[in-house]
Design a protein around this motif. Sequence first.
Motif, mmCIF file in Angstrom:
data_model
loop_
_atom_site.group_PDB
_atom_site.id
_atom_site.type_symbol
_atom_site.label_atom_id
_atom_site.label_comp_id
_atom_site.label_asym_id
_atom_site.label_seq_id
_atom_site.Cartn_x
_atom_site.Cartn_y
_atom_site.Cartn_z
ATOM 1 N N ILE A 69 0.836 -1.208 0.000
ATOM 2 C CA ILE A 69 0.000 0.000 0.000
ATOM 3 C C ILE A 69 0.868 1.256 0.000
ATOM 4 C CG2 ILE A 69 -1.627 1.354 1.393
ATOM 5 C CD1 ILE A 69 -2.856 -1.431 2.221
ATOM 6 N N ARG A 70 1.902 1.251 0.825
ATOM 7 C CA ARG A 70 2.805 2.401 0.906
ATOM 8 C C ARG A 70 3.427 2.727 -0.448
ATOM 9 N NH1 ARG A 70 7.127 2.579 5.522
ATOM 10 N NH2 ARG A 70 5.367 3.457 6.601
ATOM 11 N N TYR A 71 3.656 1.708 -1.267
ATOM 12 C CA TYR A 71 4.303 1.925 -2.560
ATOM 13 C C TYR A 71 3.333 1.921 -3.733
ATOM 14 C CZ TYR A 71 8.442 2.094 0.106
ATOM 15 O OH TYR A 71 9.374 2.497 1.024
ATOM 16 N N GLY A 72 2.064 2.265 -3.444
ATOM 17 C CA GLY A 72 1.120 2.582 -4.506
ATOM 18 C C GLY A 72 0.222 1.475 -4.996
ATOM 19 N N TYR A 73 0.285 0.319 -4.394
ATOM 20 C CA TYR A 73 -0.591 -0.772 -4.804
ATOM 21 C C TYR A 73 -1.827 -0.793 -3.906
ATOM 22 C CZ TYR A 73 3.593 -2.455 -7.199
ATOM 23 O OH TYR A 73 4.695 -2.559 -7.993
ATOM 24 N N HIS A 74 -2.914 -1.332 -4.418
ATOM 25 C CA HIS A 74 -4.086 -1.624 -3.601
ATOM 26 C C HIS A 74 -3.886 -3.059 -3.124
ATOM 27 C CE1 HIS A 74 -6.308 1.936 -4.812
ATOM 28 N NE2 HIS A 74 -5.924 1.686 -6.047
ATOM 29 N N ALA A 75 -3.848 -3.278 -1.827
ATOM 30 C CA ALA A 75 -3.585 -4.614 -1.298
ATOM 31 C C ALA A 75 -4.672 -5.026 -0.324
ATOM 32 C CB ALA A 75 -2.225 -4.653 -0.615
#
Length: 163
Positions: free
Chosen positions: A44-50
């Motif tokens: 999440i921190r690096y731009g993915y939806h998790a």
Amino acid sequence: MNEEILEAEESAAAFTEGQANPSRRILVVEDESTIRQVSTTVLIRYGYHADAAEDGAAGWEALQARRYDLLITDNNMPKLSGIDLIKMLRAEDMALPVIMATGVAPTHELDRNPKLNIAAILLKPFTTGELLETVRKTLRVNGGAQEQIEPGSEWRSQLPDNY
């Protein structure tokens, strides 16, 4: 442990600095709560939806409810193993790329079932930098869920020589 997580996050930050992550949805299926929480937080921190699921059965429910671009799954879990989850996925003709994040790669099972099409294996313990690099490479090679994965993926080449 917290010191290791902080160090791993700093390593991951250095790796991804200046890189834009397209908004991709990733499902993390892991029964160990710390690994599940750290993995989803970093993604999440690096731009993915998790999203996260605590075992294979919960993972299967999530896969039925929502479209994902990538599945990251452990193998040895209660209720439904990672291998069984992937078998169900492939039986439904879901071309979702899969990263197996596990302490022991089920090489015998994968050799017997090449149509499981594992895109990558990430051996535990892994750093968040290794997680992010494997995710980035897998999504780049496989183009997310839209592209069919070819049988006989090169997962074995990712294992240590002495494995």
